[in-house]
Design a protein around this motif. Structure first.
Motif, PDB file in Angstrom:
ATOM      1  N   ALA A  17      36.506   1.600  19.510  1.00  0.00           N
ATOM      2  CA  ALA A  17      35.134   1.674  19.012  1.00  0.00           C
ATOM      3  C   ALA A  17      34.198   2.278  20.055  1.00  0.00           C
ATOM      4  O   ALA A  17      33.308   3.065  19.735  1.00  0.00           O
ATOM      5  N   ALA A  18      34.396   1.894  21.303  1.00  0.00           N
ATOM      6  CA  ALA A  18      33.517   2.386  22.364  1.00  0.00           C
ATOM      7  C   ALA A  18      33.755   3.863  22.684  1.00  0.00           C
ATOM      8  O   ALA A  18      32.823   4.590  23.044  1.00  0.00           O
ATOM      9  N   LEU A  19      35.005   4.322  22.546  1.00  0.00           N
ATOM     10  CA  LEU A  19      35.347   5.687  22.948  1.00  0.00           C
ATOM     11  C   LEU A  19      35.234   6.714  21.826  1.00  0.00           C
ATOM     12  O   LEU A  19      35.243   7.914  22.091  1.00  0.00           O
ATOM     13  N   ALA A  20      35.137   6.254  20.565  1.00  0.00           N
ATOM     14  CA  ALA A  20      35.189   7.176  19.428  1.00  0.00           C
ATOM     15  C   ALA A  20      34.133   8.274  19.498  1.00  0.00           C
ATOM     16  O   ALA A  20      34.441   9.471  19.395  1.00  0.00           O
ATOM     17  N   VAL A  21      32.877   7.887  19.675  1.00  0.00           N
ATOM     18  CA  VAL A  21      31.796   8.881  19.682  1.00  0.00           C
ATOM     19  C   VAL A  21      31.821   9.754  20.937  1.00  0.00           C
ATOM     20  O   VAL A  21      31.678  10.983  20.841  1.00  0.00           O
ATOM     21  N   ALA A  96      34.102  -2.056   8.982  1.00  0.00           N
ATOM     22  CA  ALA A  96      33.756  -0.783   8.354  1.00  0.00           C
ATOM     23  C   ALA A  96      32.256  -0.509   8.368  1.00  0.00           C
ATOM     24  O   ALA A  96      31.838   0.645   8.521  1.00  0.00           O
ATOM     25  N   TRP A  97      31.408  -1.552   8.229  1.00  0.00           N
ATOM     26  CA  TRP A  97      30.012  -1.306   7.904  1.00  0.00           C
ATOM     27  C   TRP A  97      28.963  -1.811   8.892  1.00  0.00           C
ATOM     28  O   TRP A  97      27.780  -1.511   8.731  1.00  0.00           O
ATOM     29  N   VAL A  98      29.362  -2.555   9.919  1.00  0.00           N
ATOM     30  CA  VAL A  98      28.358  -3.007  10.893  1.00  0.00           C
ATOM     31  C   VAL A  98      27.721  -1.814  11.595  1.00  0.00           C
ATOM     32  O   VAL A  98      26.491  -1.690  11.662  1.00  0.00           O
ATOM     33  N   ALA A  99      28.536  -0.914  12.123  1.00  0.00           N
ATOM     34  CA  ALA A  99      27.985   0.247  12.830  1.00  0.00           C
ATOM     35  C   ALA A  99      27.153   1.150  11.909  1.00  0.00           C
ATOM     36  O   ALA A  99      26.017   1.515  12.260  1.00  0.00           O
ATOM     37  N   PRO A 100      27.647   1.522  10.711  1.00  0.00           N
ATOM     38  CA  PRO A 100      26.819   2.342   9.818  1.00  0.00           C
ATOM     39  C   PRO A 100      25.514   1.664   9.392  1.00  0.00           C
ATOM     40  O   PRO A 100      24.512   2.346   9.182  1.00  0.00           O
ATOM     41  N   SER A 101      25.533   0.341   9.273  1.00  0.00           N
ATOM     42  CA  SER A 101      24.289  -0.349   8.887  1.00  0.00           C
ATOM     43  C   SER A 101      23.217  -0.173   9.956  1.00  0.00           C
ATOM     44  O   SER A 101      22.026  -0.126   9.639  1.00  0.00           O
ATOM     45  N   TYR A 102      23.639  -0.058  11.219  1.00  0.00           N
ATOM     46  CA  TYR A 102      22.646   0.133  12.287  1.00  0.00           C
ATOM     47  C   TYR A 102      22.283   1.609  12.476  1.00  0.00           C
ATOM     48  O   TYR A 102      21.152   1.919  12.868  1.00  0.00           O
ATOM     49  N   THR A 103      23.201   2.530  12.206  1.00  0.00           N
ATOM     50  CA  THR A 103      22.799   3.939  12.243  1.00  0.00           C
ATOM     51  C   THR A 103      21.809   4.227  11.111  1.00  0.00           C
ATOM     52  O   THR A 103      20.912   5.070  11.262  1.00  0.00           O
ATOM     53  N   ASP A 104      21.949   3.527   9.981  1.00  0.00           N
ATOM     54  CA  ASP A 104      20.973   3.657   8.894  1.00  0.00           C
ATOM     55  C   ASP A 104      19.585   3.193   9.323  1.00  0.00           C
ATOM     56  O   ASP A 104      18.570   3.631   8.773  1.00  0.00           O
ATOM     57  N   ARG A 105      19.553   2.297  10.292  1.00  0.00           N
ATOM     58  CA  ARG A 105      18.270   1.787  10.799  1.00  0.00           C
ATOM     59  C   ARG A 105      17.741   2.625  11.953  1.00  0.00           C
ATOM     60  O   ARG A 105      16.760   2.268  12.591  1.00  0.00           O
ATOM     61  N   GLY A 106      18.425   3.734  12.236  1.00  0.00           N
ATOM     62  CA  GLY A 106      17.934   4.647  13.253  1.00  0.00           C
ATOM     63  C   GLY A 106      18.656   4.603  14.581  1.00  0.00           C
ATOM     64  O   GLY A 106      18.277   5.297  15.524  1.00  0.00           O
ATOM     65  N   ASP A 108      21.399   5.345  17.455  1.00  0.00           N
ATOM     66  CA  ASP A 108      22.274   6.436  17.849  1.00  0.00           C
ATOM     67  C   ASP A 108      23.723   6.051  17.546  1.00  0.00           C
ATOM     68  O   ASP A 108      24.107   4.886  17.650  1.00  0.00           O
ATOM     69  N   GLU A 109      24.543   7.032  17.167  1.00  0.00           N
ATOM     70  CA  GLU A 109      25.930   6.740  16.813  1.00  0.00           C
ATOM     71  C   GLU A 109      26.707   6.112  17.966  1.00  0.00           C
ATOM     72  O   GLU A 109      27.514   5.198  17.755  1.00  0.00           O
ATOM     73  N   ALA A 110      26.487   6.595  19.179  1.00  0.00           N
ATOM     74  CA  ALA A 110      27.200   6.045  20.332  1.00  0.00           C
ATOM     75  C   ALA A 110      26.802   4.589  20.562  1.00  0.00           C
ATOM     76  O   ALA A 110      27.648   3.741  20.877  1.00  0.00           O
ATOM     77  N   ALA A 111      25.505   4.291  20.402  1.00  0.00           N
ATOM     78  CA  ALA A 111      25.043   2.907  20.574  1.00  0.00           C
ATOM     79  C   ALA A 111      25.633   1.996  19.504  1.00  0.00           C
ATOM     80  O   ALA A 111      26.029   0.859  19.782  1.00  0.00           O
ATOM     81  N   ALA A 112      25.715   2.492  18.279  1.00  0.00           N
ATOM     82  CA  ALA A 112      26.323   1.706  17.200  1.00  0.00           C
ATOM     83  C   ALA A 112      27.806   1.486  17.467  1.00  0.00           C
ATOM     84  O   ALA A 112      28.352   0.422  17.155  1.00  0.00           O
ATOM     85  N   GLY A 113      28.470   2.488  18.057  1.00  0.00           N
ATOM     86  CA  GLY A 113      29.878   2.342  18.422  1.00  0.00           C
ATOM     87  C   GLY A 113      30.080   1.272  19.482  1.00  0.00           C
ATOM     88  O   GLY A 113      31.035   0.492  19.427  1.00  0.00           O
ATOM     89  N   LEU A 114      29.163   1.220  20.444  1.00  0.00           N
ATOM     90  CA  LEU A 114      29.236   0.169  21.470  1.00  0.00           C
ATOM     91  C   LEU A 114      28.997  -1.209  20.858  1.00  0.00           C
ATOM     92  O   LEU A 114      29.600  -2.202  21.282  1.00  0.00           O
ATOM     93  N   LEU A 115      28.107  -1.253  19.866  1.00  0.00           N
ATOM     94  CA  LEU A 115      27.852  -2.519  19.173  1.00  0.00           C
ATOM     95  C   LEU A 115      29.131  -3.004  18.481  1.00  0.00           C
ATOM     96  O   LEU A 115      29.470  -4.191  18.536  1.00  0.00           O
TER      97      LEU A 115
END
Length: 259
Positions: A17-21, A96-106, A108-115
């Motif tokens: 998850a951390a390395l994907a982006v 599947a959806w925790v990271a996309p739910s936060y990218t929807d809130r604005g 950054d993809e890398a930050a959501a990946g770290l989350l």
């Protein structure tokens, strides 16, 4: 062994998850996804080598008649299956959806990946803690229910105030999900009279839980697309967590798998 099994899964999941982006930014999404073929290939080679070895003989004092049938008629088996099913539904839907739910809130993809990596890392922590506690408790209903309660509270917070303390919410979700799955694995032994019954219980529990949980990510995504909001999808997962609490309270130490 349960802790080691969970630790291996969650360490690699957190790393992915951390390395994907960063990998996608550096070399593109094909490389970011394809790099995980390397450990998969290594695992395949390892299993080919292992398959050529003779299995070690298993000694057992159990001389009772055994059956290979799954324990469909056992109430205890259905409770264990229900607990693992609720755990699996939440895990795969959140994965599947925790990271996309936060990218929807604005975000950054890398930050959501770290989350998302934090979500897996918190599960790693629970994989070490829970087995140590389980060994010291005979009636584990309180532990089963506690894991479900943590999940319900965290999911409610994700619905009500997702931006108030996102890291705390997601780490709590990871710890609760990891604890529930670890406890589910211990139930496969705790509620079986013999090792053979444990194997039968595992076959039934994983068959049902993974088939049902496979629809979790798709169902949550479809609800989000239909409603344009994450509120109802995550609230539905909170209800699943509530069901986990109920099932956990019903799994007393006297429950045993029967044919």
């Amino acid at each position: 062994m349960t802790g080691a099994y969970m630790a291996a899964m969650m360490t690699t999941a957190a790393a992915a998850a951390a390395l994907a982006v960063p990998l996608a930014d550096a070399a593109g999404w094909r490389v970011s996804l394809g790099v995980w073929a390397v450990p998969a290939a290594a695992a395949a080679v390892w299993w080919v080598v292992r398959a050529g070895r003779r299995p070690m003989p298993v000694r057992t004092a159990d001389t009772t008649a055994v059956t290979a049938r799954l324990p469909w008629r056992s109430p205890a088996a259905w409770l264990v299956t229900g607990y693992l099913t609720t755990s699996s539904i939440m895990f795969y839907a959140l994965l599947a959806w925790v990271a996309p739910s936060y990218t929807d809130r604005g975000w950054d993809e890398a930050a959501a990946g770290l989350l998302l990596a934090g979500f897996s890392a918190a599960q790693l922590a629970s994989a070490f803690v829970v087995p140590l506690v389980v060994d010291r408790v005979r009636d584990r209903r309180a532990l089963y229910a506690a894991a479900g309660t943590v999940n319900a509270v965290a999911l409610t917070a994700l619905v009500v105030a997702p931006e108030s303390a996102p890291w705390a919410i997601v780490l709590l979700l990871g710890f609760g999900n990891g604890a529930a799955f670890t406890l589910g694995l211990t139930q496969l032994v705790e509620h079986a009279a013999t090792t053979h019954d444990s194997a039968r219980l595992a076959g039934m529990a994983f068959l049902v839980s993974y088939v049902v949980a496979a629809g979790g990510p798709t169902g949550i995504g479809a609800l989000h697309d239909a409603l344009g909001s994450w509120t109802v999808p995550f609230l539905l997962l909170a209800v699943v967590a509530g069901a986990q609490v109920v099932v956990g309270l019903l799994l007393g130490p006297s429950r045993r798998v029967a044919a």
